[in-house]
Design an enzyme around this catalytic site. Sequence first.
Site, short mmCIF file in Angstrom:
data_model
loop_
_atom_site.label_atom_id
_atom_site.label_comp_id
_atom_site.label_asym_id
_atom_site.label_seq_id
_atom_site.Cartn_x
_atom_site.Cartn_y
_atom_site.Cartn_z
N ALA A 1 0.86 -1.14 0.05
CA ALA A 1 0.12 -0.06 -0.05
C ALA A 1 0.88 1.49 -0.08
O ALA A 1 1.05 1.73 0.97
CB ALA A 1 -1.02 -0.04 1.20
N GLY A 2 1.50 1.72 -1.23
CA GLY A 2 1.96 2.82 -1.26
C GLY A 2 1.13 4.02 -1.72
O GLY A 2 0.26 4.75 -1.14
N TRP B 1 9.19 2.30 4.90
CA TRP B 1 9.28 3.49 4.47
C TRP B 1 9.04 4.73 5.30
O TRP B 1 8.61 5.89 4.90
CB TRP B 1 9.09 4.09 2.91
CG TRP B 1 9.51 2.76 1.82
CD1 TRP B 1 8.54 2.06 1.04
CD2 TRP B 1 10.88 2.67 1.49
NE1 TRP B 1 9.53 0.96 0.25
CE2 TRP B 1 10.91 1.64 0.40
CE3 TRP B 1 12.00 3.23 1.91
CZ2 TRP B 1 11.81 1.17 -0.11
CZ3 TRP B 1 13.21 2.88 1.14
CH2 TRP B 1 13.00 1.73 0.28
N ARG C 1 34.79 30.64 -11.03
CA ARG C 1 35.45 29.52 -11.69
C ARG C 1 35.81 30.33 -13.13
O ARG C 1 34.94 30.67 -13.82
CB ARG C 1 34.30 28.46 -12.03
CG ARG C 1 34.99 27.38 -13.06
CD ARG C 1 36.03 26.45 -12.60
NE ARG C 1 36.50 25.73 -13.59
CZ ARG C 1 37.75 24.95 -13.90
NH1 ARG C 1 38.67 25.42 -12.97
NH2 ARG C 1 38.00 23.95 -14.68
N HIS D 1 28.70 23.32 -12.06
CA HIS D 1 29.74 23.01 -11.23
C HIS D 1 30.69 22.22 -12.13
O HIS D 1 31.99 22.10 -11.51
CB HIS D 1 29.50 22.55 -9.72
CG HIS D 1 29.05 23.46 -8.90
ND1 HIS D 1 27.81 23.65 -8.82
CD2 HIS D 1 29.60 23.98 -7.78
CE1 HIS D 1 27.63 24.80 -7.98
NE2 HIS D 1 28.54 24.78 -7.24
N GLU E 1 5.19 11.63 0.17
CA GLU E 1 3.92 12.26 0.32
C GLU E 1 3.07 12.47 -1.26
O GLU E 1 2.51 13.49 -1.26
CB GLU E 1 4.26 13.67 1.06
CG GLU E 1 4.67 13.38 2.21
CD GLU E 1 5.02 14.51 3.05
OE1 GLU E 1 4.27 15.73 3.05
OE2 GLU E 1 6.02 14.67 3.75
C1 LIG Z 1 12.73 8.49 1.92
C2 LIG Z 1 11.42 8.23 2.25
C3 LIG Z 1 10.66 8.83 3.17
C4 LIG Z 1 9.37 8.31 3.36
N1 LIG Z 1 8.54 8.60 4.49
C5 LIG Z 1 7.27 7.97 4.87
C6 LIG Z 1 6.86 8.34 5.91
O1 LIG Z 1 7.25 8.96 6.94
N2 LIG Z 1 5.49 7.77 6.19
C7 LIG Z 1 4.92 7.10 5.25
O2 LIG Z 1 3.84 6.66 5.37
N3 LIG Z 1 5.39 6.95 3.96
C8 LIG Z 1 6.51 7.26 3.74
N4 LIG Z 1 7.37 7.32 2.59
C9 LIG Z 1 6.70 6.42 1.35
C10 LIG Z 1 6.29 7.08 0.38
O3 LIG Z 1 5.24 8.08 0.86
C11 LIG Z 1 5.84 6.25 -0.65
O4 LIG Z 1 7.05 5.79 -1.24
C12 LIG Z 1 5.00 6.98 -1.87
O5 LIG Z 1 3.62 7.11 -1.54
C13 LIG Z 1 5.12 6.13 -3.24
O6 LIG Z 1 4.60 4.61 -2.82
P1 LIG Z 1 5.59 3.52 -3.44
O7 LIG Z 1 6.93 3.50 -3.12
O8 LIG Z 1 4.64 1.98 -2.97
O9 LIG Z 1 5.36 3.50 -4.94
P2 LIG Z 1 4.10 2.99 -5.70
O10 LIG Z 1 2.82 3.29 -5.22
O11 LIG Z 1 4.43 1.48 -6.02
O12 LIG Z 1 4.36 3.71 -7.11
C14 LIG Z 1 5.24 3.25 -8.26
C15 LIG Z 1 5.18 3.99 -9.38
O13 LIG Z 1 3.83 3.88 -9.84
C16 LIG Z 1 3.19 4.83 -10.08
N5 LIG Z 1 1.62 4.90 -9.80
C17 LIG Z 1 1.22 4.20 -8.56
N6 LIG Z 1 -0.32 4.27 -8.85
C18 LIG Z 1 -0.38 4.99 -10.09
C19 LIG Z 1 -1.71 5.47 -10.83
N7 LIG Z 1 -2.87 5.00 -10.22
N8 LIG Z 1 -1.47 6.08 -11.86
C20 LIG Z 1 -0.33 6.40 -12.20
N9 LIG Z 1 0.97 6.24 -11.50
C21 LIG Z 1 0.74 5.37 -10.62
C22 LIG Z 1 3.85 6.00 -8.97
O14 LIG Z 1 3.72 7.25 -9.21
C23 LIG Z 1 5.34 5.62 -9.16
O15 LIG Z 1 5.87 6.33 -10.12
C24 LIG Z 1 8.74 7.79 2.29
C25 LIG Z 1 9.28 7.23 1.35
C26 LIG Z 1 10.83 7.32 1.20
C27 LIG Z 1 11.47 7.06 -0.37
#
Ligand SMILES: Cc1cc2nc3c(=O)[nH]c(=O)nc-3n(C[C@H](O)[C@H](O)[C@H](O)COP(=O)(O)OP(=O)(O)OC[C@H]3O[C@@H](n4cnc5c(N)ncnc54)[C@H](O)[C@@H]3O)c2cc1C
Length: 379
Positions: free
Chosen positions: A130-131, A156, A268, A338, A363
């Site tokens: 669930a991203g 994450w 530079r 640079h 976010e």
């Molecule tokens: C350094 C870091 C700090 C973070 N801190 C937090 C935190 O404090 N709390 C927290 O809860 N989360 C946190 N996150 C998680 C972050 O919010 C998620 O990584 C982000 O929401 C994307 O989710 P995912 O990585 O699962 O990517 P996915 O959802 O798997 O997405 C992969 C790709 O598919 C695209 N995609 C997905 N669905 C669609 C759609 N319907 N249409 C078009 N494109 C789509 C995305 O845009 C992306 O390009 C953090 C992440 C990082 C890297």
Amino acid sequence: MSHFLTEEQELMRGVAREFAQQEIAPIAKQLDATHEFPWAWVKRCAELGFLGVSIPEEYGGVGADVLTEAIVIEEIARESGSLALIIDAHTSLGCMPLLHAGTEEQKQKYLIPAAKGEKLMSFGLTEPGAGSDAGGTKTTAVLDGDEWVINGSKCWITNIGAAETYIITASTDPGKGNKGITAFIVEKGTPGFEVGKPEVKMGLNNSLTGELFFKNCRIPKKNMIGELNKGFPVFLQGLDEGRIAISAMAVGMAQGALDRAVAYSKERVQFGKPISKFQAIAFYMADMAMKIELSRTLLYRVARMRDEGLPYTYEAAMLKLYSSEMCVEVCDKSLQIHGGIGYSNQIDIERFYRDAKLLTIGEGTSEVQKIVISGRLLA
Ligand SMILES: Cc1cc2nc3c(=O)[nH]c(=O)nc-3n(C[C@H](O)[C@H](O)[C@H](O)COP(=O)(O)OP(=O)(O)OC[C@H]3O[C@@H](n4cnc5c(N)ncnc54)[C@H](O)[C@@H]3O)c2cc1C
């Protein structure tokens, strides 16, 4: 350029800038290489009120507005994206759900020490499955007498380990998707709750990000935030505020990258003159300055909308999309200006280049912001 800020907002900018220039800048590059959590900086941020800028004074904060908080994050991000992210995860993401939906008892117990900077907060929404689709939460919470029993995992998550208080989501009615999610408070050290090892990331090295595990983790019934099955709107509201904070990071980091490009281009010398005298280089910097100023103007406008109590989800999505992509582009151009040394770790710009990329992902990715914007347009 005037942004019609109040005396208090200018004052807070001055305090944040002085802190950033005097206490962050001299060691930021060196600290980045260690990957250590910057406890000394966080302690100073607590003393300066930066961990509760927009929290009301009655709950331990400074009682300023969200625009002031954005200005503080902007100034800190000019020197350290890591510290700006730590503050963002603590205030906008961690504290805000408590402020908006917490009970008085929860505010007394968790919000006050957080706003005073005595205890850090963390916000756990993302899971392995669930991203972008945050409604796909698989972590569950089941009521058993006077306790919630939590099982599942998060990934994450920023401020893991350093934070004492974790605001997380869990499914309380698994068949109902977004409408079956509830928000909870979990304290560090609760049996059944474990924090994973920090991920090795490409940037933001001083901010800790990683997994949280829940195995029959029991928390008191009263640690539920807001109403049962109404956790999703609480988190969406938090994400809107978070988008202001992350855009403030984008503006600050881009400004830091431009400042460094301007200084280097004047020093530079090639073909007998400073590279700033070549129109190609000067025009790069003109474009960078223009795009930063556009982002800053929109940032302050959206923060003012939030402070006036107006709806701002649509504008926050545009702001986050534009400013994060802008920051990546500006850091890239600064590195280009640079030349070879920009690609090395002798100077700081490669850190900005690495750190900036997170802004188009965290976010809500750029694509998710476009879903929000086009969804409104086509509704
Ligand atoms: C350094 C870091 C700090 C973070 N801190 C937090 C935190 O404090 N709390 C927290 O809860 N989360 C946190 N996150 C998680 C972050 O919010 C998620 O990584 C982000 O929401 C994307 O989710 P995912 O990585 O699962 O990517 P996915 O959802 O798997 O997405 C992969 C790709 O598919 C695209 N995609 C997905 N669905 C669609 C759609 N319907 N249409 C078009 N494109 C789509 C995305 O845009 C992306 O390009 C953090 C992440 C990082 C890297």
